[in-house]
Enzyme design. Structure first.
Site, PDB file in Angstrom:
ATOM      1  CB  CYS A 145      -0.614  -9.125   1.827  1.00 15.61           C
ATOM      2  SG  CYS A 145      -1.920  -8.041   2.715  1.00 15.61           S
ATOM      3  CG  PHE A 152       1.152 -10.636  11.578  1.00 18.65           C
ATOM      4  CD1 PHE A 152       1.976 -10.767  10.896  1.00 18.65           C
ATOM      5  CD2 PHE A 152       1.300  -9.729  12.766  1.00 18.65           C
ATOM      6  CE1 PHE A 152       3.378 -10.041  11.017  1.00 18.65           C
ATOM      7  CE2 PHE A 152       2.475  -9.104  13.216  1.00 18.65           C
ATOM      8  CZ  PHE A 152       3.566  -9.338  12.287  1.00 18.65           C
ATOM      9  N   GLY A 183      -0.889 -14.708  -4.846  1.00 22.79           N
ATOM     10  CA  GLY A 183      -1.545 -13.705  -5.333  1.00 22.79           C
ATOM     11  C   GLY A 183      -1.833 -12.819  -3.897  1.00 22.79           C
ATOM     12  NE  ARG A 220      -4.521 -17.460   8.626  1.00 20.45           N
ATOM     13  CZ  ARG A 220      -4.723 -18.661   9.187  1.00 20.45           C
ATOM     14  NH1 ARG A 220      -4.347 -19.292   8.288  1.00 20.45           N
ATOM     15  NH2 ARG A 220      -5.585 -18.650   9.932  1.00 20.45           N
ATOM     16  CD  GLU A 221      -8.133 -10.259   2.133  1.00 22.27           C
ATOM     17  OE1 GLU A 221      -8.634 -10.635   1.275  1.00 22.27           O
ATOM     18  OE2 GLU A 221      -7.569  -9.012   2.056  1.00 22.27           O
ATOM     19  CG  ASP A 275     -13.180   4.096   4.343  1.00 20.03           C
ATOM     20  OD1 ASP A 275     -12.564   2.796   4.683  1.00 20.03           O
ATOM     21  OD2 ASP A 275     -13.322   4.413   3.356  1.00 20.03           O
ATOM     22  CB  THR A 330       1.947  -3.646   5.478  1.00 17.63           C
ATOM     23  OG1 THR A 330       0.992  -4.796   6.061  1.00 17.63           O
ATOM     24  CG2 THR A 330       3.162  -4.135   5.260  1.00 17.63           C
TER      25      THR A 330
HETATM   26  P1  NAD Z   1      -8.469  -1.849   1.775  1.00 18.94           P
HETATM   27  O1  NAD Z   1      -8.299  -1.347   0.822  1.00 18.94           O
HETATM   28  O2  NAD Z   1      -9.337  -3.085   1.976  1.00 18.94           O
HETATM   29  O3  NAD Z   1      -9.175  -0.611   3.075  1.00 18.94           O
HETATM   30  C1  NAD Z   1      -8.489   0.687   3.133  1.00 18.94           C
HETATM   31  C2  NAD Z   1      -9.651   1.547   3.250  1.00 18.94           C
HETATM   32  O4  NAD Z   1      -9.052   2.765   3.725  1.00 18.94           O
HETATM   33  C3  NAD Z   1     -10.639   1.966   2.279  1.00 18.94           C
HETATM   34  O5  NAD Z   1     -11.926   1.663   2.442  1.00 18.94           O
HETATM   35  C4  NAD Z   1     -10.187   3.281   2.000  1.00 18.94           C
HETATM   36  O6  NAD Z   1     -11.516   4.104   1.449  1.00 18.94           O
HETATM   37  C5  NAD Z   1     -10.071   3.858   3.470  1.00 18.94           C
HETATM   38  N1  NAD Z   1      -9.091   5.060   3.373  1.00 18.94           N
HETATM   39  C6  NAD Z   1      -8.074   5.459   2.532  1.00 18.94           C
HETATM   40  N2  NAD Z   1      -7.444   6.633   2.990  1.00 18.94           N
HETATM   41  C7  NAD Z   1      -8.288   7.127   3.937  1.00 18.94           C
HETATM   42  C8  NAD Z   1      -8.333   8.278   4.780  1.00 18.94           C
HETATM   43  N3  NAD Z   1      -7.427   9.208   4.857  1.00 18.94           N
HETATM   44  N4  NAD Z   1      -9.501   8.475   5.599  1.00 18.94           N
HETATM   45  C9  NAD Z   1     -10.193   7.375   5.811  1.00 18.94           C
HETATM   46  N5  NAD Z   1     -10.282   6.176   5.066  1.00 18.94           N
HETATM   47  C10 NAD Z   1      -9.363   6.177   4.221  1.00 18.94           C
HETATM   48  O7  NAD Z   1      -7.061  -2.220   2.374  1.00 18.94           O
HETATM   49  P2  NAD Z   1      -6.797  -3.652   3.553  1.00 18.94           P
HETATM   50  O8  NAD Z   1      -6.760  -4.715   2.740  1.00 18.94           O
HETATM   51  O9  NAD Z   1      -7.615  -3.491   4.768  1.00 18.94           O
HETATM   52  O10 NAD Z   1      -5.291  -3.175   4.105  1.00 18.94           O
HETATM   53  C11 NAD Z   1      -5.179  -1.940   4.699  1.00 18.94           C
HETATM   54  C12 NAD Z   1      -3.811  -2.179   5.342  1.00 18.94           C
HETATM   55  O11 NAD Z   1      -3.402  -3.392   6.111  1.00 18.94           O
HETATM   56  C13 NAD Z   1      -2.543  -2.287   4.039  1.00 18.94           C
HETATM   57  O12 NAD Z   1      -1.332  -1.697   4.429  1.00 18.94           O
HETATM   58  C14 NAD Z   1      -2.403  -3.823   4.116  1.00 18.94           C
HETATM   59  O13 NAD Z   1      -1.192  -4.176   3.445  1.00 18.94           O
HETATM   60  C15 NAD Z   1      -2.396  -4.148   5.434  1.00 18.94           C
HETATM   61  N6  NAD Z   1      -2.754  -5.715   5.889  1.00 18.94           N
HETATM   62  C16 NAD Z   1      -3.892  -5.977   4.934  1.00 18.94           C
HETATM   63  C17 NAD Z   1      -4.198  -7.338   5.260  1.00 18.94           C
HETATM   64  C18 NAD Z   1      -5.337  -8.171   4.412  1.00 18.94           C
HETATM   65  O14 NAD Z   1      -5.388  -9.279   4.398  1.00 18.94           O
HETATM   66  N7  NAD Z   1      -6.104  -7.335   3.648  1.00 18.94           N
HETATM   67  C19 NAD Z   1      -3.545  -8.152   6.065  1.00 18.94           C
HETATM   68  C20 NAD Z   1      -2.588  -7.585   6.808  1.00 18.94           C
HETATM   69  C21 NAD Z   1      -2.196  -6.226   6.775  1.00 18.94           C
END
Ligand code: NAD
Length: 434
Positions: free
Chosen positions: A263, A152, A260, A154-155, A30, A122
């Site tokens: 996603c 897919f 909300g 879910r938190e 990260d 996504t």
């Molecule tokens: P998040 O914001 O929790 O995590 C993203 C992380 O990526 C952050 O910690 C950020 O610092 C890091 N980051 C950004 N650019 C970077 C880089 N160049 N190098 C290294 N690290 C980098 O996001 P998330 O909730 O984990 O979602 C990530 C993706 O997954 C999104 O596209 C989201 O739509 C998808 N998604 C999320 C969920 C969910 O429930 N949260 C479920 C399915 C899909």
């Protein structure tokens, strides 16, 4: 296999820890150094049930590590997953792909030997093609494939969802990449989890289609709830009555304050924009986006009506701030519309949330008073409003609430209480669609 996970947020951290638990060697990257420092000390930067044990167990077993150093993570990896954020782009509603493209560029410079780069974020249709073009340009001689593997989970139930998914979707254009993905998900193959192999564009669209469908289902039952309120019908019985039809199914038929989270709002909007761009508009999803945004704001009217037409000068106690229970995620939570809306109309807001307060403090007006428990929140309030259905709100001491509130009114935006039970305790009750 050796895996690099780019982005250690809700998806990257859970996926990385689960792949390590499958027996792979995983390095999570990260760019947020604070996050990586915390993880290296065994601290989990987000709230997700069971994640601390999973992360630290695999860390001690030597299968999971954390770094800010891209090259260290990517250089020997067989597969590099991109799991960075894809928020709504300011101004036009498309998905902001700048983090994905930045990661692709960095991967191109760090990879050695045959590497499969997998978009887990996504991303709109065609993104994997763009990722491939970026890497090809930066590393013309590079030996790599690009695949799509949308997530897919879910938190709140993320680990179980990752390890026991309904299905895994993989978009590939060549057999080498397919074999690497197959090897990564081998434990799930053994469990007979359906793995849907398709081309990359289809895989990318499946994720948006799934989220848009679920958001539509929620919005549909929310509108049924509005009809119920006007006609004296009961939305919970409507949901049961239609949900028992197996063609419809009972999940995602809970009426509430509008969806909300990190996603659905951004993904429905991004799908609408992609569809417009390709001149194949999704008018149903456009309506869902609009209806849901309005609904969250309308909840303020609902609370105001329950309080006799005005909240001016009154104290409102809010129970639950996160977009759903068992997470600390506040992104696009209904509370972000409801709380400021109440304050604008002259209310004082007290609030409680088991995990979301730290994040809420950055996002809600400074005047919100955060309480340590539901009862302090209810004290002297003119209404107590359940916004998120945390388990600890499901069996509150209703007699105590009736005694401690200034005006004994409960607005239950999640329909978790039985009307008669609440009224028996001496509180008046307003639910959704019943
Ligand atoms: P998040 O914001 O929790 O995590 C993203 C992380 O990526 C952050 O910690 C950020 O610092 C890091 N980051 C950004 N650019 C970077 C880089 N160049 N190098 C290294 N690290 C980098 O996001 P998330 O909730 O984990 O979602 C990530 C993706 O997954 C999104 O596209 C989201 O739509 C998808 N998604 C999320 C969920 C969910 O429930 N949260 C479920 C399915 C899909």
């Amino acid at each position: 296999m050796r895996v690099a996970m780019i982005g250690s947020g809700y998806v990257g951290l859970v996926s990385g820890a689960c792949f390590a638990d499958f027996g792979h060697t995983v390095i999570c990257v990260d760019k947020n150094a604070e996050k990586i420092d915390a993880l290296n000390k065994g601290e989990i930067p987000i709230y997700e049930p069971g994640l601390d044990v999973l992360v630290n167990g695999n860390r001690f077993a030597g299968r999971l590590s954390f770094t800010t150093d891209f090259t260290e993570a990517v250089k020997d990896a067989d597969a590099v997953f991109i799991a960075v954020g894809t928020p709504t782009r300011r101004g036009d509603g498309h998905a902001d792909l700048s983090y994905v493209y930045a990661a692709a560029e960095e991967i191109a410079h760090a990879m050695t030997g045959y590497t499969v780069i997998v978009t887990k974020s996504t991303v709109p249709v065609g993104t994997a093609d763009e990722v491939e073009a970026i890497i090809r340009k930066a590393a013309p001689e590079g030996d790599f494939s690009v695949a799509s593997n949308p997530e897919f989970l879910r938190e709140g139930a993320a680990i179980d969802d990752f390890k026991r998914p309904d299905r895994v979707v993989v978009g590939v254009e060549d057999d080498r990449a397919k074999e690497v993905l197959r090897a990564l998900y081998r434990p799930l193959f053994l469990n007979e989890t359906p793995i849907v192999f398709t081309n990359r564009r289809t895989s990318e669209l499946i994720k948006y289609a799934a989220n848009a469908f679920l958001a539509t289902k929620i919005t549909f039952i929310n509108e049924m709830a509005d009809i119920c309120e006007k006609t004296g019908a009961n939305v919970q019985d409507v949901a049961r009555g239609i949900g028992l039809d197996r063609r419809i199914g009972s999940k995602f038929l809970h009426a509430g304050p509008g969806y909300g989270g990190s996603c659905f709002p951004k993904d429905t909007l991004a799908l609408v924009r992609t569809a417009q761009q390709f001149q194949a508009p999704t008018r149903i999803v456009e309506a869902v986006v609009e209806v849901n945004a309005e609904r969250k704001k309308n909840m303020v009217d609902k609370i105001e009506n329950a309080c006799g037409g005005s909240v001016k000068g009154k104290t409102i106690g809010i129970l639950g701030l996160t977009f759903k229970p068992e997470t600390d995620d506040m992104r696009d939570a209904p509370s972000l519309d409801i709380v400021p809306g109440l304050i604008e109309r002259g209310a004082t807001v007290k609030a409680h949330d088991p995990q979301g307060v730290k994040e809420a403090k950055h996002l809600l007006p400074d005047s919100v008073v955060y309480c340590d428990n539901p009862y302090d929140t209810a004290k002297d309030a003119s209404a107590i409003v359940i916004v998120t259905e945390w388990n600890e709100y499901r069996a509150l001491d209703l007699d105590r609430l009736a005694r401690d509130t200034k005006d004994p009114i409960m607005v239950d935006l999640r329909n978790i209480y039985d009307v008669r039970e609440v009224e028996k305790a001496g509180l008046s009750y307003v639910g959704v669609g019943r």
